[in-house]
Design a protein around this motif. Structure first.
Motif, PDB file in Angstrom:
ATOM      1  N   TYR A 100      -6.193   1.495  -0.228  1.00 11.58           N
ATOM      2  CA  TYR A 100      -4.746   1.250  -0.377  1.00 11.58           C
ATOM      3  C   TYR A 100      -3.948   2.561  -0.306  1.00 11.58           C
ATOM      4  O   TYR A 100      -2.724   2.553  -0.448  1.00 11.58           O
ATOM      5  CB  TYR A 100      -4.439   0.570  -1.718  1.00 11.58           C
ATOM      6  CG  TYR A 100      -5.070  -0.803  -1.908  1.00 11.58           C
ATOM      7  CD1 TYR A 100      -5.410  -1.611  -0.817  1.00 11.58           C
ATOM      8  CD2 TYR A 100      -5.301  -1.312  -3.192  1.00 11.58           C
ATOM      9  CE1 TYR A 100      -5.985  -2.870  -1.001  1.00 11.58           C
ATOM     10  CE2 TYR A 100      -5.862  -2.564  -3.378  1.00 11.58           C
ATOM     11  CZ  TYR A 100      -6.210  -3.340  -2.284  1.00 11.58           C
ATOM     12  OH  TYR A 100      -6.771  -4.583  -2.477  1.00 11.58           O
ATOM     13  N   PHE A 149      -2.351  -6.514   1.323  1.00 18.91           N
ATOM     14  CA  PHE A 149      -3.451  -5.927   0.539  1.00 18.91           C
ATOM     15  C   PHE A 149      -4.799  -6.522   0.963  1.00 18.91           C
ATOM     16  O   PHE A 149      -5.797  -5.815   1.052  1.00 18.91           O
ATOM     17  CB  PHE A 149      -3.221  -6.152  -0.963  1.00 18.91           C
ATOM     18  CG  PHE A 149      -2.197  -5.213  -1.556  1.00 18.91           C
ATOM     19  CD1 PHE A 149      -2.485  -3.871  -1.750  1.00 18.91           C
ATOM     20  CD2 PHE A 149      -0.935  -5.683  -1.921  1.00 18.91           C
ATOM     21  CE1 PHE A 149      -1.543  -2.999  -2.304  1.00 18.91           C
ATOM     22  CE2 PHE A 149       0.006  -4.820  -2.468  1.00 18.91           C
ATOM     23  CZ  PHE A 149      -0.293  -3.476  -2.656  1.00 18.91           C
ATOM     24  N   PRO A 193       0.824  -1.213   0.000  1.00 19.83           N
ATOM     25  CA  PRO A 193       0.000   0.000   0.000  1.00 19.83           C
ATOM     26  C   PRO A 193       0.860   1.266   0.000  1.00 19.83           C
ATOM     27  O   PRO A 193       0.451   2.282  -0.571  1.00 19.83           O
ATOM     28  CB  PRO A 193      -0.846  -0.148   1.268  1.00 19.83           C
ATOM     29  CG  PRO A 193      -0.994  -1.638   1.428  1.00 19.83           C
ATOM     30  CD  PRO A 193       0.333  -2.201   1.001  1.00 19.83           C
ATOM     31  N   SER A 233      -8.058  -4.486   2.271  1.00 17.58           N
ATOM     32  CA  SER A 233      -9.284  -4.474   1.446  1.00 17.58           C
ATOM     33  C   SER A 233     -10.545  -4.836   2.236  1.00 17.58           C
ATOM     34  O   SER A 233     -11.665  -4.583   1.759  1.00 17.58           O
ATOM     35  CB  SER A 233      -9.134  -5.462   0.274  1.00 17.58           C
ATOM     36  OG  SER A 233      -9.269  -6.796   0.750  1.00 17.58           O
TER      37      SER A 233
END
Ligand code: 6CS
Length: 354
Positions: free
Chosen positions: A201, A319, A178, A323
């Motif tokens: 992100y 990630f 990120p 998310s």
């Protein structure tokens, strides 16, 4: 290429006029079987794509056309309109809603604007890493049945869900964490849920239509974009990018949709024929998309100037964690029906994985 897309956009009002002059869907779509008996000329189904000739959608549409025309014994002709001949994805969807087209691909990345529930297909890290599992989830009748009412609310008929390959981030830098997304201007498709996915992100998401991405990269309006490899190759995006990063965060998923008034006007056997062809094409198009994406990655890497970066499991996990909150945003946008779609989706992934 972008030049020709721009020219096509200029032609769009003219094509709209042509569409307005053609008979409404109801008039054209008398049943294939009864028409074949009573008169020799065929009915025409207009099928619009959000991708150019030679794409995954085009390959699907050509095979759909071949099977429908041969099975209907010439009673039905399918005319395929590649991207650039009619308008943007949202404009194509509007034409479908109004009955100016019979069939079209409508990708959730754009369609979730009108049907928030379909945004489930754009969420990150909800699918399996296994293509065969994803194929089963995306073609599951339970999922289709849940999505059909919101399609019908928008005068559309959901006919199929198609995976077109893993999404890859292209950019002026490798995107391993990120932190690499900090301030990165990434073009997304136009639905709001995608913007949230990239805000999570730390990126600076910039929604725009497909036809503007190449010039956006060229002019430096955006630093990168996200699409499956076949599209990055055929739209020449890789020419303007130094890195392709694969985090296998999502598949590019599209939906095959019909004009609701047209679909309702078809007789049972014609509807059954469409569903039969749709079912036959599930495995067929999955094999084709895998071949397309593998071959076109070779083409990009052979051309030189673009580096391929694959995230390892630890990098993907960072990630994945980032998310997770977007799922709640999806539920806020898509409501209770959206929650049911998401829960069913996740349960189906587990079920087919076992
Ligand atoms: O990025 C887009 O907007 C488009 N990408 C693909 C692979 N197909 C159609 C869609 O509109």
């Amino acid at each position: 290429m972008t030049q020709s897309l721009r020219q096509a956009a200029l032609l769009f009002p003219f094509l709209m006029l042509l569409a307005a002059c053609s008979p409404p869907a109801e008039d054209q779509s008398q049943t294939a079987s009864s028409e074949a008996e009573s008169q020799p000329e065929s009915v025409t189904w207009r099928f619009a794509l959000e991708e150019i000739e030679g794409s995954v959608q085009d390959t699907y549409a050509q095979e759909f056309k071949r099977r429908i025309e041969s099975r209907s014994d010439g009673a039905i002709t399918v005319e395929v309109y590649p991207y650039g001949s009619l308008g943007s994805s949202s404009q194509i969807t509007e034409m479908l809603q109004s009955g100016a087209l019979e069939l079209a691909f409508a990708s959730p990345g754009h369609l979730a604007d009108a049907i928030p529930e379909v945004g489930v297909f754009t969420l990150h890290f909800v699918l399996s890493d296994d293509d065969a599992v994803n194929r089963q989830v995306l073609s599951d009748p339970e999922l289709h049945a849940l999505l059909q009412p919101p399609y019908r609310d928008q005068d559309l008929e959901l006919l199929g869900v198609v995976q077109e390959g893993w999404m890859v981030w292209s950019g002026d830098r490798a995107l391993r964490s990120p932190a690499d997304f900090d301030g990165f201007k990434i073009r997304t498709m136009t639905s709001p849920i995608l913007v949230e996915s990239y805000r999570a992100y730390g990126a600076n998401p910039t929604p725009m239509p497909y036809s503007e991405v190449y010039s956006g990269l060229q002019l430096g309006q955006i630093d990168g974009q996200v699409n499956p490899i076949f599209a990055i190759e055929e739209m020449s995006f890789y020419e303007e990018q130094d890195y392709l990063t694969s985090g296998r965060h999502a598949q590019f998923v599209t939906t095959l949709a019909g004009s609701q008034s047209w679909f309702e006007s078809l007789d049972e056997s014609t509807r059954a024929m469409i569903e039969e062809v749709r079912d036959e094409l599930v495995e067929w198009i999955d094999r084709e998309q895998q071949r397309f994406n593998a071959e076109r990655l070779d083409t990009i890497l052979e051309a030189g100037g673009t580096q391929w970066v694959e995230l390892d499991e630890d990098e993907r996990d960072v990630f994945r964690q980032a998310s997770l909150g977007v799922r709640e945003t999806y539920v806020e946008q898509a409501g209770e029906r959206g929650r049911e779609v998401l829960d069913t989706f996740l349960a189906l992934v587990e079920k087919h994985q076992d």
